[in-house]
Scaffold this motif. Structure first.
Motif, PDB file in Angstrom:
ATOM      1  N   LEU A 334       0.860  -1.183   0.000  1.00  0.00           N
ATOM      2  CA  LEU A 334       0.000   0.000   0.000  1.00  0.00           C
ATOM      3  C   LEU A 334       0.895   1.231   0.000  1.00  0.00           C
ATOM      4  CD1 LEU A 334      -2.476   1.712   0.190  1.00  0.00           C
ATOM      5  CD2 LEU A 334      -2.694   1.129   2.617  1.00  0.00           C
ATOM      6  N   ASP A 335       1.089   1.787  -1.170  1.00  0.00           N
ATOM      7  CA  ASP A 335       1.857   3.024  -1.332  1.00  0.00           C
ATOM      8  C   ASP A 335       0.845   4.167  -1.229  1.00  0.00           C
ATOM      9  OD1 ASP A 335       3.827   4.831  -1.834  1.00  0.00           O
ATOM     10  OD2 ASP A 335       4.099   4.325  -3.948  1.00  0.00           O
ATOM     11  N   ALA A 336       0.531   4.544  -0.007  1.00  0.00           N
ATOM     12  CA  ALA A 336      -0.641   5.370   0.274  1.00  0.00           C
ATOM     13  C   ALA A 336      -0.500   6.792  -0.265  1.00  0.00           C
ATOM     14  CB  ALA A 336      -0.870   5.425   1.788  1.00  0.00           C
ATOM     15  N   PRO A 337      -1.606   7.380  -0.719  1.00  0.00           N
ATOM     16  CA  PRO A 337      -1.579   8.799  -1.091  1.00  0.00           C
ATOM     17  C   PRO A 337      -1.176   9.634   0.113  1.00  0.00           C
ATOM     18  CG  PRO A 337      -3.848   7.980  -0.950  1.00  0.00           C
ATOM     19  CD  PRO A 337      -2.950   6.792  -0.840  1.00  0.00           C
ATOM     20  N   CYS A 338      -0.301  10.616  -0.104  1.00  0.00           N
ATOM     21  CA  CYS A 338       0.251  11.340   1.043  1.00  0.00           C
ATOM     22  C   CYS A 338       0.632  12.757   0.652  1.00  0.00           C
ATOM     23  CB  CYS A 338       1.476  10.595   1.599  1.00  0.00           C
ATOM     24  SG  CYS A 338       2.910  10.621   0.503  1.00  0.00           S
ATOM     25  N   SER A 339       1.191  13.477   1.605  1.00  0.00           N
ATOM     26  CA  SER A 339       1.585  14.866   1.387  1.00  0.00           C
ATOM     27  C   SER A 339       2.783  15.000   0.461  1.00  0.00           C
ATOM     28  CB  SER A 339       1.930  15.522   2.726  1.00  0.00           C
ATOM     29  OG  SER A 339       3.068  14.890   3.305  1.00  0.00           O
ATOM     30  N   ALA A 340       3.536  13.915   0.260  1.00  0.00           N
ATOM     31  CA  ALA A 340       4.773  13.930  -0.527  1.00  0.00           C
ATOM     32  C   ALA A 340       5.804  14.882   0.065  1.00  0.00           C
ATOM     33  CB  ALA A 340       4.496  14.271  -1.992  1.00  0.00           C
ATOM     34  N   SER A 341       5.722  15.110   1.367  1.00  0.00           N
ATOM     35  CA  SER A 341       6.647  16.035   2.034  1.00  0.00           C
ATOM     36  C   SER A 341       8.075  15.516   2.056  1.00  0.00           C
ATOM     37  CB  SER A 341       6.173  16.309   3.462  1.00  0.00           C
ATOM     38  OG  SER A 341       5.919  15.098   4.164  1.00  0.00           O
ATOM     39  N   GLY A 342       8.268  14.235   1.785  1.00  0.00           N
ATOM     40  CA  GLY A 342       9.617  13.674   1.758  1.00  0.00           C
ATOM     41  C   GLY A 342      10.326  13.842   0.431  1.00  0.00           C
ATOM     42  N   VAL A 343       9.593  14.249  -0.602  1.00  0.00           N
ATOM     43  CA  VAL A 343      10.200  14.365  -1.940  1.00  0.00           C
ATOM     44  C   VAL A 343      10.123  15.785  -2.477  1.00  0.00           C
ATOM     45  CG1 VAL A 343       9.844  11.943  -2.536  1.00  0.00           C
ATOM     46  CG2 VAL A 343       8.035  13.590  -3.036  1.00  0.00           C
ATOM     47  N   ILE A 344      10.070  16.749  -1.570  1.00  0.00           N
ATOM     48  CA  ILE A 344       9.969  18.152  -1.984  1.00  0.00           C
ATOM     49  C   ILE A 344      11.177  18.584  -2.799  1.00  0.00           C
ATOM     50  CG2 ILE A 344      10.091  20.510  -1.065  1.00  0.00           C
ATOM     51  CD1 ILE A 344       8.105  19.713   1.061  1.00  0.00           C
ATOM     52  N   ARG A 345      12.355  18.063  -2.471  1.00  0.00           N
ATOM     53  CA  ARG A 345      13.531  18.465  -3.250  1.00  0.00           C
ATOM     54  C   ARG A 345      13.410  18.009  -4.697  1.00  0.00           C
ATOM     55  NH1 ARG A 345      18.481  14.519  -1.178  1.00  0.00           N
ATOM     56  NH2 ARG A 345      17.533  12.525  -1.735  1.00  0.00           N
ATOM     57  N   ASP A 357      -4.423  22.159   5.737  1.00  0.00           N
ATOM     58  CA  ASP A 357      -5.661  21.393   5.923  1.00  0.00           C
ATOM     59  C   ASP A 357      -5.657  20.068   5.151  1.00  0.00           C
ATOM     60  OD1 ASP A 357      -6.568  23.416   7.533  1.00  0.00           O
ATOM     61  OD2 ASP A 357      -7.824  24.352   6.005  1.00  0.00           O
ATOM     62  N   ASP A 358      -4.787  19.967   4.159  1.00  0.00           N
ATOM     63  CA  ASP A 358      -4.736  18.727   3.367  1.00  0.00           C
ATOM     64  C   ASP A 358      -4.293  17.535   4.199  1.00  0.00           C
ATOM     65  OD1 ASP A 358      -5.425  20.207   1.138  1.00  0.00           O
ATOM     66  OD2 ASP A 358      -3.374  20.396   0.400  1.00  0.00           O
ATOM     67  N   ILE A 359      -3.488  17.782   5.218  1.00  0.00           N
ATOM     68  CA  ILE A 359      -2.859  16.673   5.939  1.00  0.00           C
ATOM     69  C   ILE A 359      -3.889  15.813   6.658  1.00  0.00           C
ATOM     70  CG2 ILE A 359      -1.071  16.030   7.588  1.00  0.00           C
ATOM     71  CD1 ILE A 359      -0.154  17.497   4.979  1.00  0.00           C
ATOM     72  N   GLU A 360      -4.853  16.443   7.303  1.00  0.00           N
ATOM     73  CA  GLU A 360      -5.886  15.674   7.982  1.00  0.00           C
ATOM     74  C   GLU A 360      -6.742  14.913   6.977  1.00  0.00           C
ATOM     75  OE1 GLU A 360      -8.527  13.780  10.347  1.00  0.00           O
ATOM     76  OE2 GLU A 360      -6.534  14.582  10.823  1.00  0.00           O
ATOM     77  N   ASN A 361      -7.040  15.532   5.835  1.00  0.00           N
ATOM     78  CA  ASN A 361      -7.819  14.848   4.807  1.00  0.00           C
ATOM     79  C   ASN A 361      -7.065  13.630   4.269  1.00  0.00           C
ATOM     80  OD1 ASN A 361      -9.846  16.794   5.023  1.00  0.00           O
ATOM     81  ND2 ASN A 361      -8.965  18.073   3.420  1.00  0.00           N
ATOM     82  N   GLU A 394       0.845  10.956   9.068  1.00  0.00           N
ATOM     83  CA  GLU A 394       0.643  10.040   7.953  1.00  0.00           C
ATOM     84  C   GLU A 394       1.407   8.737   8.140  1.00  0.00           C
ATOM     85  OE1 GLU A 394       0.382  12.386   4.015  1.00  0.00           O
ATOM     86  OE2 GLU A 394       2.017  13.345   5.123  1.00  0.00           O
ATOM     87  N   ASN A 395       2.294   8.699   9.105  1.00  0.00           N
ATOM     88  CA  ASN A 395       3.224   7.577   9.225  1.00  0.00           C
ATOM     89  C   ASN A 395       3.093   6.881  10.572  1.00  0.00           C
ATOM     90  OD1 ASN A 395       4.064   8.311   6.670  1.00  0.00           O
ATOM     91  ND2 ASN A 395       5.817   9.481   7.375  1.00  0.00           N
TER      92      ASN A 395
END
Length: 446
Positions: A334-345, A357-361, A394-395
């Motif tokens: 399960l490669d879950a939909p997420c904020s992608a905050s780890g791949v900002i670079r 507000d996206d994070i809670e959703n 998310e984790n």
């Protein structure tokens, strides 16, 4: 529709006008670079494409700084059809401050682009602002706001500082770095050592990671020009993402489900790591993203190689299997939909597209998918939960909550830090030159 605000660039072709148009679309209309960059790339040659990406991504990494300078030098915000000119001015600031473009070209060519964006009357204003920027040496002035220095939106700056006080400076630094280029060798076509030899023969500097067999390229290259690209000998995939197949450890004759699979990098790796699996079902809710899966699999040869054992379906993972008689799966990714905050670079537009507000959703959606997909896992089976996020909601917090609701689920630790109190493996950006990523491995009681 005015060319500045249309969904497609209709103004005359020009690298600076096109770059400003992309910035305007991202920041004012919430569109992604993944959608926009192909629209402007098709207007330009390879060398100009490289310049465009460098300028656009560079600006997106430093928007708070560029906006601060803009507010200092522009008396009144531009509105309506003139709004894209603000983004052109910020592009001018970036060239004067960080690019190898000559100051003369940065000013004159940026001013010339004003007319191409349909705002001829603002050429004098843009020229004056850029000249004042030079004259006042604005780029050398001290910036006191920490979040502006970081290049992050204020909400994300605060959240990362709270969650990672000791690692925060490193996270910010890594988030603003250019990402490394990792390859995954398709070992159904070539061995890692043979492909490394092919790179060496082309004088392409590289190194092999012993833990994953991933190959790190040490120089800039055009991916399509690498050896055996058309033959499907490799895929571009960050080293962190390559751990998915290793951790799930699919065995021969097992039935596998890959949820939220597009664009298919991890799906392909699952097939390559265990070509004797019984079946693999890959699902994603977006048909356009699944088109990329089919394209990638055709190049890799997986569409023919696994014909009859590979199913690619457009399905919502939160509903998949409901009111259907689907056999249980031995392994689930399960490669879950997420904020992608780890791949900002790697995707600097994410920092402006993602809102607090996206994070809670997203957390709620992840929980919904996880609850549903868990019912499809066979007793004794393994589910690998993955995100490219570094946000705890998310984790770790997500998995703690799941384990508290499911006594039949147990954690299968990935390393010594992966415990019931702190489940999963959180990879931070730049750690061993990887993107930010999270994995948690769960086993269902037999």
């Amino acid at each position: 529709m005015n060319p500045k605000v249309g969904r497609y660039p209709t103004h005359p072709k020009n690298v600076r006008a096109d770059a400003a148009w992309v910035l305007f679309q991202v920041l004012e209309h919430g569109r992604s670079c993944q959608e926009l960059m192909p629209l402007i790339f098709e207007r330009h040659e390879t060398q100009q494409r490289a310049w465009l990406q460098e300028m656009i991504f560079g600006c997106l990494r430093d928007i708070p700084r560029l906006q601060l300078w803009l507010r200092q030098l522009l008396d009144k915000p531009l509105k309506g059809e003139q709004k894209p000119i603000e983004h052109l001015i910020m592009l001018g600031f970036y060239q004067l401050s960080f690019a190898r473009t000559s100051d003369h070209a940065a000013v004159s060519e940026t001013v010339n682009a004003v007319e191409l964006l349909g705002s001829h009357r603002l050429k004098g204003l843009v020229n004056a602002i850029l000249r004042n920027f030079q004259r006042q040496e604005t780029k050398d002035q001290e910036i006191k706001q920490p979040h502006v220095q970081s290049g992050l939106p204020k909400w994300l700056y605060k959240q990362l500082l709270t969650t990672y006080p000791e690692q925060f400076e490193s996270i910010v630094e890594q988030t603003n770095q250019r990402p490394p280029l990792w390859l995954r060798v398709n070992q159904l076509v070539s061995s890692v050592s043979d492909y490394a030899t092919a790179l060496k023969n082309e004088n392409i500097e590289h190194e092999i990671d012993n833990a994953t067999n991933a190959i790190l390229l040490k120089q800039k290259v055009e991916v399509t020009q690498l050896p055996m690209f058309q033959e499907g000998a490799f895929s571009v995939q960050d080293k962190a993402a390559q751990y998915a197949a290793l951790l799930l450890d699919v065995q021969a004759d097992e039935h596998v489900l890959d949820c939220c699979a597009a664009p298919g990098g991890k799906t392909a790796h699952l097939l390559e790591s265990q070509p004797n699996l019984a079946s693999l079902t890959a699902i994603d809710s977006e048909s356009q993203r699944l088109d990329r899966v089919h394209e990638n699999f055709a190049r890799l040869g997986h569409d023919k190689r696994f014909e009859g054992r590979l199913s690619i379906l457009c399905k919502d993972a939160s509903l998949f299997g409901l009111n259907e008689d689907i056999p249980k799966f031995d392994k689930i990714l399960l490669d879950a939909p997420c904020s992608a905050s780890g791949v900002i670079r790697r995707h600097p537009d994410i920092r402006w597209l993602r809102k607090k507000d996206d994070i809670e959703n997203l957390r709620a959606l992840q929980q919904e998918i996880l609850e549903n997909i868990w019912t499809l896992l066979a007793p004794g089976g393994t589910l690998l939960y993955a995100t490219c996020s570094i946000l705890a909601q998310e984790n770790k917090t997500q998995i703690l909550s799941f384990l508290s609701r499911h006594p039949e689920a147990r954690l299968k630790p990935i390393n010594q830090f992966d415990t019931d109190d702190s489940p999963g493996w959180q990879i931070l950006p730049g750690e061993a030159q990887m993107d930010g990523f999270y994995y948690a491995r769960l086993v269902k009681s037999a």
